[in-house]
Design an enzyme around this catalytic site. Sequence first.
Site, PDB file in Angstrom:
ATOM      1  N   GLU A  84      -3.373   0.789 -13.738  1.00  0.00           N
ATOM      2  CA  GLU A  84      -4.428   1.814 -13.628  1.00  0.00           C
ATOM      3  C   GLU A  84      -3.728   3.120 -13.286  1.00  0.00           C
ATOM      4  O   GLU A  84      -3.274   3.299 -12.155  1.00  0.00           O
ATOM      5  CB  GLU A  84      -5.415   1.432 -12.520  1.00  0.00           C
TER       6      GLU A  84
ATOM      7  N   PRO B 299       0.828  -1.214   0.000  1.00  0.00           N
ATOM      8  CA  PRO B 299       0.000   0.000   0.000  1.00  0.00           C
ATOM      9  C   PRO B 299       0.859   1.261   0.000  1.00  0.00           C
ATOM     10  O   PRO B 299       2.060   1.205   0.270  1.00  0.00           O
ATOM     11  CB  PRO B 299      -0.780  -0.125   1.308  1.00  0.00           C
TER      12      PRO B 299
ATOM     13  N   GLY C 185      -1.716   3.897  -9.662  1.00  0.00           N
ATOM     14  CA  GLY C 185      -0.974   5.067  -9.211  1.00  0.00           C
ATOM     15  C   GLY C 185      -0.713   5.997 -10.391  1.00  0.00           C
ATOM     16  O   GLY C 185      -1.436   5.970 -11.394  1.00  0.00           O
TER      17      GLY C 185
HETATM   18  P1  NAD Z   1       2.066   7.168  -6.929  1.00  0.00           P
HETATM   19  O1  NAD Z   1       2.327   6.704  -8.314  1.00  0.00           O
HETATM   20  O2  NAD Z   1       2.966   8.165  -6.323  1.00  0.00           O
HETATM   21  O3  NAD Z   1       2.081   5.915  -5.936  1.00  0.00           O
HETATM   22  C1  NAD Z   1       1.308   4.765  -6.187  1.00  0.00           C
HETATM   23  C2  NAD Z   1       1.952   3.596  -5.472  1.00  0.00           C
HETATM   24  O4  NAD Z   1       3.252   3.373  -6.022  1.00  0.00           O
HETATM   25  C3  NAD Z   1       2.145   3.808  -3.974  1.00  0.00           C
HETATM   26  O5  NAD Z   1       1.976   2.566  -3.322  1.00  0.00           O
HETATM   27  C4  NAD Z   1       3.599   4.263  -3.890  1.00  0.00           C
HETATM   28  O6  NAD Z   1       4.186   3.984  -2.641  1.00  0.00           O
HETATM   29  C5  NAD Z   1       4.221   3.426  -4.991  1.00  0.00           C
HETATM   30  N1  NAD Z   1       5.437   4.021  -5.544  1.00  0.00           N
HETATM   31  C6  NAD Z   1       5.781   5.334  -5.633  1.00  0.00           C
HETATM   32  N2  NAD Z   1       6.999   5.470  -6.208  1.00  0.00           N
HETATM   33  C7  NAD Z   1       7.419   4.218  -6.498  1.00  0.00           C
HETATM   34  C8  NAD Z   1       8.598   3.699  -7.119  1.00  0.00           C
HETATM   35  N3  NAD Z   1       9.570   4.489  -7.553  1.00  0.00           N
HETATM   36  N4  NAD Z   1       8.692   2.366  -7.270  1.00  0.00           N
HETATM   37  C9  NAD Z   1       7.713   1.553  -6.841  1.00  0.00           C
HETATM   38  N5  NAD Z   1       6.575   1.974  -6.259  1.00  0.00           N
HETATM   39  C10 NAD Z   1       6.429   3.292  -6.085  1.00  0.00           C
HETATM   40  O7  NAD Z   1       0.550   7.628  -6.916  1.00  0.00           O
HETATM   41  P2  NAD Z   1      -0.277   8.203  -5.691  1.00  0.00           P
HETATM   42  O8  NAD Z   1       0.165   9.598  -5.469  1.00  0.00           O
HETATM   43  O9  NAD Z   1      -0.284   7.248  -4.536  1.00  0.00           O
HETATM   44  O10 NAD Z   1      -1.752   8.181  -6.282  1.00  0.00           O
HETATM   45  C11 NAD Z   1      -2.232   9.169  -7.118  1.00  0.00           C
HETATM   46  C12 NAD Z   1      -2.152   8.727  -8.566  1.00  0.00           C
HETATM   47  O11 NAD Z   1      -2.839   7.481  -8.714  1.00  0.00           O
HETATM   48  C13 NAD Z   1      -2.850   9.679  -9.491  1.00  0.00           C
HETATM   49  O12 NAD Z   1      -2.079   9.859 -10.653  1.00  0.00           O
HETATM   50  C14 NAD Z   1      -4.153   8.961  -9.821  1.00  0.00           C
HETATM   51  O13 NAD Z   1      -4.730   9.341 -11.043  1.00  0.00           O
HETATM   52  C15 NAD Z   1      -3.725   7.558  -9.823  1.00  0.00           C
HETATM   53  N6  NAD Z   1      -4.867   6.667  -9.626  1.00  0.00           N
HETATM   54  C16 NAD Z   1      -5.324   5.953 -10.680  1.00  0.00           C
HETATM   55  C17 NAD Z   1      -6.437   5.145 -10.522  1.00  0.00           C
HETATM   56  C18 NAD Z   1      -6.964   4.341 -11.668  1.00  0.00           C
HETATM   57  O14 NAD Z   1      -7.737   3.438 -11.420  1.00  0.00           O
HETATM   58  N7  NAD Z   1      -6.593   4.625 -12.910  1.00  0.00           N
HETATM   59  C19 NAD Z   1      -7.076   5.062  -9.273  1.00  0.00           C
HETATM   60  C20 NAD Z   1      -6.577   5.819  -8.213  1.00  0.00           C
HETATM   61  C21 NAD Z   1      -5.458   6.618  -8.399  1.00  0.00           C
END
Ligand code: NAD
Length: 491
Positions: A264, A189, A242
């Site tokens: 996603e 998570p 993410g």
């Molecule tokens: P994020 O990409 O920063 O993080 C998502 C996940 O990836 C987290 O668990 C984070 O700890 C992990 N992560 C971050 N950097 C990483 C790395 N270098 N290597 C491996 N894992 C890493 O996104 P966020 O800020 O948590 O969420 C917001 C984003 O998620 C927005 O862009 C949103 O549009 C997207 N989102 C998409 C959907 C969908 O269904 N398309 C749903 C919800 C959120």
Amino acid sequence: MTIVDEVLVPVADAIDVPTDLFVAGAWRPADSGRRFEVSDPATGAVLATVADADTADAVAAVEAADAAAAGWATTSPRSRADLLMRAFDLMHERSEDLALLISLENGKSLADARGEVAYAAEFFRWYAEEGVRLRGQVGHSPSGANRLLVGYQPVGVSVLVTPWNFPAAMATRKIAPALAAGCTTVLKPAAETPLTALAVAALLEEVGLPHGVLNVVTCSRPGPVVEAMLRHRRTRMLSFTGSTEVGRVLLRTAADSVLKCAMELGGNAPFVVLADADVEAALDGAMVAKMRNGGQACTAANRFYVHSSVHDAFVDGLIARMAAVRVGPGPDEDTECGPLINDRAVSKVDLLVRDAVQRGARAMIGGRAPEGPGSFYPPTVLVDVPADARVLHEEVFGPVAPVVRFEQEDDLMPMVNDTDFGLVSYLYTRDLARGLRLAERLESGMVGLNRGLVSDPAAPFGGTKQSGLGREGSTEGLLEFLEAQYVATSW
Ligand code: NAD
């Protein structure tokens, strides 16, 4: 009750949650003994400290999932479904506690959090029902020489990486189909909201999930931890939700082991109001599409295109509704819009609003972060937003509604589709045939036609272009965790 009391830690004197890693059915600290803080975005107060995994823990979790894989893959679909159904029931029983936990660590209003719990639980029920309905095919080869028996096998150990904005629903949207398909899993998570994921794991432990089928690894530095999981030779699948930026990095790593990937990613949803729209209905939809989760949703309406004949009525209505939104700490019953996830998010929203204003947009309400504690940003309406404003091209992830006026339907599609994202579009018109015709021209995986909310466990949620690969929810979400296999034979 299988959870021993000592793994539970009271959060904000309100709810007890586990705060260690969940590996092979046991709650244990990180190998290094390190922990990290989880805080309340409304106050900055520390809610709990959580085990901070490193690569050794990541490897242990994948190995636990691998050890459980054969047993889970051969567990009957009905037994797997019964367990998911018990998880659905228990999630409903615990819904108030879970909603409060989500609201505390994520900041969203209790109403939004309750909605999220109901949505999250529904994935358990939907996949409990769907998992037992899976069937293959029997075909003839064109030559007539063979019969082709097509069936499905679980893809194998699946790494599930989730964001902070829907900490329960993004987890269950992956866990439920993976488990129904017979895959074992490691959930990673987001560092901002690990407590909800741990509470979901505790719930699955309580309903009797066999050890190792779900493992949860929390960490503050995800890069090396997720990489170690993806590079483990027993990992077969990555399911990621993410940002597009991180998704791209993970796709590159996944390519080395040719992992199956379901991605996603981010969005930049247009919300279109045609001249013949019911303006009141469009305003109702706009408030849902824009303000659910304070605008921090991948499906959030990011930019509004409104026909000039209804532009002023729509803008007046939007200003009135946005001004009436009660902003405050999520757990307060009166709150309609909580804080953003952290101060970095506030700075990013602020930057995009300032950029738009510098280029000529006008902030009709909001537009400036308040002084004081908490990561708050006020509901904001921008008008006369020029085409080159960054707010129209980047994901805002905040309560900001930029409105653009248009004259001709012919001008609309190039503007609306001028984005690298393709998650969802919203369209309001009283003419259903016209709406359906235009929907076909929208470059997005989902369309809300006279609706501001598209998420549904029974629908294939997902995006085109750089919004992702694959779908979650529906039968398609189950197929992501399965591999087709055929047997060629003759009789
Ligand atoms: P994020 O990409 O920063 O993080 C998502 C996940 O990836 C987290 O668990 C984070 O700890 C992990 N992560 C971050 N950097 C990483 C790395 N270098 N290597 C491996 N894992 C890493 O996104 P966020 O800020 O948590 O969420 C917001 C984003 O998620 C927005 O862009 C949103 O549009 C997207 N989102 C998409 C959907 C969908 O269904 N398309 C749903 C919800 C959120």
